[in-house]
Enzyme design. Structure first.
Site, PDB file in Angstrom:
ATOM      1  N   CYS A 277       5.727   1.970   8.514  1.00 27.91           N
ATOM      2  CA  CYS A 277       5.577   3.410   8.231  1.00 27.91           C
ATOM      3  C   CYS A 277       5.518   3.726   6.745  1.00 27.91           C
ATOM      4  O   CYS A 277       4.860   4.690   6.337  1.00 27.91           O
ATOM      5  CB  CYS A 277       6.722   4.194   8.866  1.00 27.91           C
TER       6      CYS A 277
ATOM      7  N   ASP B 295       0.728  -9.000  -5.473  1.00 30.69           N
ATOM      8  CA  ASP B 295      -0.349  -8.030  -5.296  1.00 30.69           C
ATOM      9  C   ASP B 295      -1.015  -7.698  -6.627  1.00 30.69           C
ATOM     10  O   ASP B 295      -1.379  -6.562  -6.893  1.00 30.69           O
ATOM     11  CB  ASP B 295       0.178  -6.751  -4.619  1.00 30.69           C
TER      12      ASP B 295
END
Ligand code: CA
Length: 704
Positions: free
Chosen positions: A626, A320
């Site tokens: 989540c 990332d």
């Protein structure tokens, strides 16, 4: 003969029209013009980075290193959006324009703070589930008599500067499922430039230019190739496809242009940074190779959007390592020669100096400790990747420094031509990468292909303490010619604010501990500090009205570090979001209202009644769906609910109604949507049991 000529003309006309694309956009002749953005008229701040070169340097000197101690609050405005505030205000003709969370726009009398108008694009709150990093917005653009804002749900909107009334509004993202907009639009030659976010979902990155008057698309440059069977849009895509394997296009490929866009009038190029390759874990899509043009700086012709050059900072990205951090243009003396350069400090931890016209690599230096490479080729700038960093190949976790939060992200750096230094808001923080086994893409949430459960923070005092100690930040004054720091201010926490440099020998920066600070630009000595009651991530700017200099900044903690990093989000201690616009001047005497007191929280979870199997399964589901919003290991930051404290934690039916039936997405909602397409009812119960277990463990550790 005449007939033949006519035939040639008839044939040639559509061809020429086809090659040319839409008519050239009209340049503004009143209001904010191209020349004004280039030259920064006295006291104005007309574009996100101050001027086209994105130096964030102000020539104003009324506030300086001799008197900054007398800086006081001139006025402030409380915002109605208690989420991360990332925008830099703009000032034109005595009016201060600023965007806030949820892509709202406000206009103020820059001297008095009187609100002139406000605009709310009514972004659906459920957009949050496809916006990786909070409901943030980094700024607006001004051109002619219009103002431009990109909205979280993917619209580009033109407003009338005087009234705030909508002139046109257009969905510019390819779909409103995977794409979002948080960046500030930029202006170039009658066009508005904007890309999108979405490289953690299923987005194919691009940068596009729109006619500032009409919103009509003028050009679009994709950053990664699409499905080869559909044919390539241009030669650049064809070349890029040679650096990918597998069926990358099925998950989009990433490379999104979510922040940096720099128009350089000197070269007539638009330089922009591209995001990570998608999915992060290359094994998911059978990806091998460099994956162009992800994690790169790319240059295109400003008039046509045609490829000119690229420099890939992170080949074969799996960490990332977005290259979306702002790109600054400067003229530097290097090896006895005057060079027109692009300065870049992306997430991967290296500071790059590139030739702004050709993209040729000049030099690089690591500005934070790093372990994902064993070095950089001094000729080509290509990193030598540490084999252990290829976590999907080793099958082992790799704790990378820097991590996915980046050594430096969107928080803008500044450059002072007076000191020759770049002021970088740096993060010193690692991230554990572990490839998920048997990852299957889903219709909702992050598609990174990582095992979020395996690397979640354990409920263990020593592990927590170790991670917290290793996680810090720094304000680094970087010498781009020598590729080394001139001075460094160590900071308690990562995720501090962007910086502003001024000709008054000052650098301004807000921080994660809730202070807005001024430092001497040449020595780093702290000269002033003001407690702002909340963490700061946005960058300040400065302007002058009626002969008086002001310094403005948005405060309000939030963004990805807040929502995703669990206990690490609390390192700075000022995580309660109090969103405000603050404006300072010499001798200012305004006072902030006292910070609203947080209710004394006590961690009081219901007793754990589940099974170890439920906890293991719940950890996996939580880690996948989540944790990106509610925090690593069920510890939230400041802006999203901490599930360990949820009043419904003890109520299985209500918990299921929220997660599966989308009970909170009704009636305006707060951003929580149904996860029924990905999570089964029994998995929701697993998550509930996992959170109860963690809450009880954290209570035993003394958490409140
Ligand atoms: Ca990213």
């Amino acid at each position: 003969m005449r007939l033949a000529l006519g035939l040639v003309a008839a044939l040639a006309l559509p061809l020429a029209a086809c090659n040319k694309g839409p008519a050239s956009p009209t340049l503004a002749t009143e209001g904010v013009t191209d020349a004004m953005i280039t030259s920064q008229p006295q006291g104005e701040w007309l574009t996100y980075g101050g001027t086209y070169d994105e130096q964030r340097f102000s020539p104003l000197t009324q506030v300086n290193d001799g008197n900054v101690g007398e800086l006081g609050l001139a006025w402030s405005h409380d915002l109605d959006t208690a989420r991360g505030q990332e925008a830099t205000p703009l000032m034109h003709d005595g009016v201060l324009y600023v965007s806030t969370a949820w892509s709202k726009v406000l206009a103020f009398d820059a001297k008095t703070g009187a609100l002139k108008w406000s605009y709310d694009p009514q972004v659906p709150r459920e957009t949050l589930v496809r916006a990786c990093c909070d409901a943030v917005n980094r700024g607006v653009a001004l051109y002619g008599n219009k103002l431009y804002v990109g909205t979280l749900d993917g619209r580009l909107v033109a407003l009338d500067q005087a009234s705030g009334k909508e002139v046109w509004s257009k969905v510019v993202v390819p779909d409103q499922v995977n794409y979002s907009i948080t960046g500030a639009p930029r202006i170039a030659k009658g066009m508005v430039l904007i890309g999108s976010g979405g490289a953690e979902y299923k987005a194919r990155g691009y940068l596009a230019a729109y006619d500032a008057q009409t919103g009509e698309e003028v050009w679009k440059f994709h950053t990664v190739p699409g499905n080869p069977e559909d044919g390539f849009e241009n030669d650049a895509m064809k070349k890029a496809a040679e650096t990918w394997t597998g069926e990358w296009w099925k998950l989009g490929g990433g490379g999104t242009v979510w922040d940096s866009i720099t128009y350089d009038p000197t070269t007539n190029l638009v330089l922009f940074g591209t995001g990570n390759a998608e999915p992060w874990n290359p094994a998911v899509s059978g990806r091998e190779g460099d994956s162009l043009y992800t994690s790169s700086v790319v240059a295109v012709d400003a008039d046509t959007g045609e490829y000119r050059w690229h420099f890939q900072e992170t080949p074969e990205d799996r960490w990332d390592f977005d290259s979306d951090a702002q790109i600054t243009i400067a003229d530097l003396q290097i090896d006895g020669k005057q060079r027109h350069v692009a300065l870049h400090a992306p997430k991967n931890g290296y500071f790059y100096v590139l030739d702004a016209k050709t993209g040729a690599f000049i030099s690089a230096g690591s500005f934070v400790p790093q372990n994902w490479t064993t070095g950089i080729d001094p000729k080509t700038g290509r990193p030598t990747i540490n084999p252990e960093a290829r976590y999907e190949q080793t099958g082992k976790p790799f704790i990378s420094m820097p991590g996915a939060g980046g050594a430096h992200s969107w928080q803008p750096m500044s450059f002072s031509p007076k000191t020759g230094l770049v002021y970088i808001p740096a993060n010193i923080a690692a991230f554990p990468y572990m490839a998920a086994k048997d990852f299957q893409p889903s219709d909702i949430g992050f598609q990174t292909g990582l095992d979020g459960a395996a690397v979640a923070m354990p409920a263990n005092k020593e592990a927590r303490a170790g991670a917290l100690a290793a996680t810090t930040g720094a304000l680094i004054a970087w010498d781009p010619v020598a590729q080394k720091p001139a001075w460094t201010v160590p900071q308690t926490s990562p995720w501090n604010g962007g910086t502003l440099a001024t000709a008054g020998n000052l650098v301004f920066q807000g921080d994660a501990t809730g202070n807005f600070n001024a430092y001497s630009a040449d020595s780093g000595k702290q000269l002033w500090s003001f407690p702002v009651q909340t963490g700061v991530i946005a960058a300040p700017m400065t302007y002058e009205v009626d002969g008086e200099q002001y310094v403005a900044i948005l405060v309000g903690w939030g963004g990805v570090w807040d929502i995703a990093t669990g206990v690490l989000a609390h390192k700075g201690g000022a995580t309660k979001n109090i969103s405000r616009l603050l404006v300072f001047k010499l001798g200012g005497t305004a006072k902030l209202a006292e910070a609203p007191r947080s209710a004394d929280r006590v961690l009081d979870p219901p007793p754990f009644t589940g099974t170890p199997e439920q906890v293991a399964a719940g950890a996996a589901t939580y880690g996948r769906y989540c944790s990106v919003c509610h925090g690593d290991a069920a510890v939230a930051g400041g802006v999203n609910p901490d599930l360990r404290h949820s009043p419904v934690l003890g109520k299985a039916d209500t918990f299921k109604a929220i997660v599966i039936d989308g009970a909170l997405s009704q009636g305006g909602g707060n951003g929580m949507v149904s996860f029924a397409t990905a999570i089964k009812p029994e998995q929701a119960e697993d998550v509930r049991q996992y959170v109860i277990k963690r809450a009880n463990e954290d209570k035993a550790l003394g958490d409140k």
